[in-house]
Motif scaffolding. Structure first.
Motif, PDB file in Angstrom:
ATOM      1  N   LEU A 121       0.833  -1.199   0.000  1.00 37.29           N
ATOM      2  CA  LEU A 121       0.000   0.000   0.000  1.00 37.29           C
ATOM      3  C   LEU A 121       0.870   1.253   0.000  1.00 37.29           C
ATOM      4  N   ASP A 122       0.435   2.257  -0.748  1.00 34.65           N
ATOM      5  CA  ASP A 122       0.932   3.621  -0.578  1.00 34.65           C
ATOM      6  C   ASP A 122      -0.228   4.552  -0.898  1.00 34.65           C
ATOM      7  N   SER A 123       0.017   5.839  -1.107  1.00 33.65           N
ATOM      8  CA  SER A 123      -1.105   6.744  -1.340  1.00 33.65           C
ATOM      9  C   SER A 123      -0.743   7.827  -2.332  1.00 33.65           C
ATOM     10  N   HIS A 124      -1.771   8.366  -2.970  1.00 33.47           N
ATOM     11  CA  HIS A 124      -1.617   9.457  -3.924  1.00 33.47           C
ATOM     12  C   HIS A 124      -1.347  10.760  -3.170  1.00 33.47           C
ATOM     13  N   THR A 129       0.331  10.467   4.993  1.00 31.64           N
ATOM     14  CA  THR A 129       1.200  11.036   6.031  1.00 31.64           C
ATOM     15  C   THR A 129       0.507  12.119   6.853  1.00 31.64           C
ATOM     16  N   TYR A 130      -0.719  12.494   6.493  1.00 31.45           N
ATOM     17  CA  TYR A 130      -1.393  13.601   7.155  1.00 31.45           C
ATOM     18  C   TYR A 130      -2.050  13.158   8.458  1.00 31.45           C
ATOM     19  N   LYS A 131      -2.187  14.122   9.376  1.00 35.89           N
ATOM     20  CA  LYS A 131      -2.681  13.856  10.714  1.00 35.89           C
ATOM     21  C   LYS A 131      -4.007  13.090  10.685  1.00 35.89           C
ATOM     22  N   GLY A 132      -4.091  12.040  11.468  1.00 37.42           N
ATOM     23  CA  GLY A 132      -5.304  11.241  11.544  1.00 37.42           C
ATOM     24  C   GLY A 132      -5.403  10.229  10.425  1.00 37.42           C
ATOM     25  N   ILE A 133      -5.130  10.668   9.196  1.00 36.32           N
ATOM     26  CA  ILE A 133      -5.209   9.781   8.038  1.00 36.32           C
ATOM     27  C   ILE A 133      -4.149   8.693   8.128  1.00 36.32           C
ATOM     28  N   TYR A 144      -4.913  -6.021   6.129  1.00 38.63           N
ATOM     29  CA  TYR A 144      -4.667  -6.791   4.906  1.00 38.63           C
ATOM     30  C   TYR A 144      -3.271  -7.413   4.882  1.00 38.63           C
ATOM     31  N   ASN A 145      -2.517  -7.198   5.944  1.00 40.15           N
ATOM     32  CA  ASN A 145      -1.172  -7.764   6.075  1.00 40.15           C
ATOM     33  C   ASN A 145      -0.302  -7.397   4.872  1.00 40.15           C
ATOM     34  N   LEU A 146      -0.221  -6.102   4.588  1.00 39.90           N
ATOM     35  CA  LEU A 146       0.511  -5.627   3.420  1.00 39.90           C
ATOM     36  C   LEU A 146       1.667  -4.720   3.822  1.00 39.90           C
ATOM     37  N   PRO A 147       2.808  -4.839   3.154  1.00 38.26           N
ATOM     38  CA  PRO A 147       3.900  -3.875   3.340  1.00 38.26           C
ATOM     39  C   PRO A 147       3.470  -2.491   2.877  1.00 38.26           C
ATOM     40  N   VAL A 148       4.218  -1.477   3.279  1.00 36.31           N
ATOM     41  CA  VAL A 148       3.876  -0.099   2.942  1.00 36.31           C
ATOM     42  C   VAL A 148       5.122   0.676   2.534  1.00 36.31           C
ATOM     43  N   ARG A 149       4.870   1.806   1.899  1.00 36.05           N
ATOM     44  CA  ARG A 149       5.940   2.755   1.565  1.00 36.05           C
ATOM     45  C   ARG A 149       6.425   3.432   2.847  1.00 36.05           C
ATOM     46  N   LYS A 150       7.718   3.629   2.942  1.00 38.89           N
ATOM     47  CA  LYS A 150       8.294   4.260   4.142  1.00 38.89           C
ATOM     48  C   LYS A 150       8.458   5.776   3.920  1.00 38.89           C
ATOM     49  N   ASN A 151       7.336   6.465   3.811  1.00 36.08           N
ATOM     50  CA  ASN A 151       7.382   7.917   3.660  1.00 36.08           C
ATOM     51  C   ASN A 151       6.995   8.650   4.941  1.00 36.08           C
ATOM     52  N   MET A 152       6.988   7.903   6.064  1.00 37.02           N
ATOM     53  CA  MET A 152       6.721   8.479   7.380  1.00 37.02           C
ATOM     54  C   MET A 152       7.180   7.474   8.425  1.00 37.02           C
ATOM     55  N   GLU A 153       7.148   7.866   9.680  1.00 39.04           N
ATOM     56  CA  GLU A 153       7.449   6.933  10.755  1.00 39.04           C
ATOM     57  C   GLU A 153       6.336   5.891  10.833  1.00 39.04           C
ATOM     58  N   LEU A 154       6.727   4.626  10.959  1.00 37.00           N
ATOM     59  CA  LEU A 154       5.758   3.538  10.886  1.00 37.00           C
ATOM     60  C   LEU A 154       5.809   2.680  12.144  1.00 37.00           C
ATOM     61  N   PRO A 155       4.675   2.084  12.507  1.00 29.69           N
ATOM     62  CA  PRO A 155       4.683   1.164  13.657  1.00 29.69           C
ATOM     63  C   PRO A 155       5.484  -0.086  13.341  1.00 29.69           C
TER      64      PRO A 155
END
Length: 241
Positions: A121-124, A129-133, A144-155
């Motif tokens: 997953l990533d986003s347009h 990266t925005y607050k709350g979102i 969905y047990n999916l990897p993500v783009r590292k464009n912010m601090e992640l859990p």
């Protein structure tokens, strides 16, 4: 062996973008793409993805482009029913986060309905990266047990590449630039936006001609040679994480 993911955003935006992405995969160094399930070119992109299973395809979650899949939103759409522009989120904003969750879940489910398996997953516009979102984004990635783009601090429970790079032309300019991206990383994702131009792109996107430059770059002999010379770097997808 170092792992390099070269990911094209906006797969599904239009037929011209779709064909550009596929040319960069078939005749260039592109290894991955992310899919805009709400856009007019989505079904065409899904057909191309099924014909080219070697291309890793994730979901490019959309909140700032085109129309939503669901029809009952009140806060994330304007009066015409289209998604609000990115500028809306760049100052103080007030939305119902349940709408984001429901819409993004619908976009993932639309992707799955084509018989495709998402790689990540990533986003347009990096709206994740925005607050709350960001919390909704991480919640869906975990569900969905999916990897993500590292464009912010992640859990810590989410898989991701070690590093994310914005500037494909800079990273792929020569061997030293590419290897420099791996100084503190074993896995690097480089974002790009290659594509041909059609009326949908020229009339609807703020990023137009540079897509052609990126397309030319990703299919160039020079970049192919840079990757060949970096023998410790392997092109891959998010599935290898």
């Amino acid at each position: 062996m170092k792992k390099l993911i070269i990911n094209a955003d906006d797969f599904g935006y239009s037929r011209a973008i779709n064909y550009g992405i596929m040319d960069c995969f078939q005749y260039g160094v592109l290894s991955s793409a992310t899919f805009m399930a709400n856009m007019p070119g989505a079904e065409h992109a899904a057909d191309l993805a099924k014909q080219n299973p070697g291309l890793g395809v994730g979901v490019h979650l959309v909140l700032t482009c085109g129309e939503p899949i669901l029809e009952n939103h009140k806060t994330i759409v304007d009066v015409s029913g289209k998604f609000r522009k990115l500028a809306f989120y760049e100052s103080a904003f007030n939305i119902e986060l349940d709408e984001v969750y429901n819409e993004w879940k619908a976009q993932i489910e639309r992707f799955l309905s084509y018989g495709l398996k998402p790689t990540h997953l990533d986003s347009h516009h990096h709206i994740n990266t925005y607050k709350g979102i960001r919390d909704i984004f991480c919640q869906l990635a975990a569900e969905y047990n999916l990897p993500v783009r590292k464009n912010m601090e992640l859990p810590s429970n989410l898989k991701h590449p070690d590093q994310f790079e914005y500037y494909v032309e800079q990273i792929l300019s020569d061997e030293s630039s590419l290897m420099g991206a791996f100084q503190e990383a074993d896995t690097v994702e480089v974002m790009c936006h290659p594509g041909y131009l059609d009326k949908a792109v020229v009339g609807g996107s703020s990023y137009t001609y540079p897509r052609l430059d990126e397309l030319e770059l990703l299919m160039s002999d020079r970049v192919e040679q840079v990757l060949k010379n970096c023998k410790d770097v392997k092109l891959t997808t998010f599935e290898s994480l």
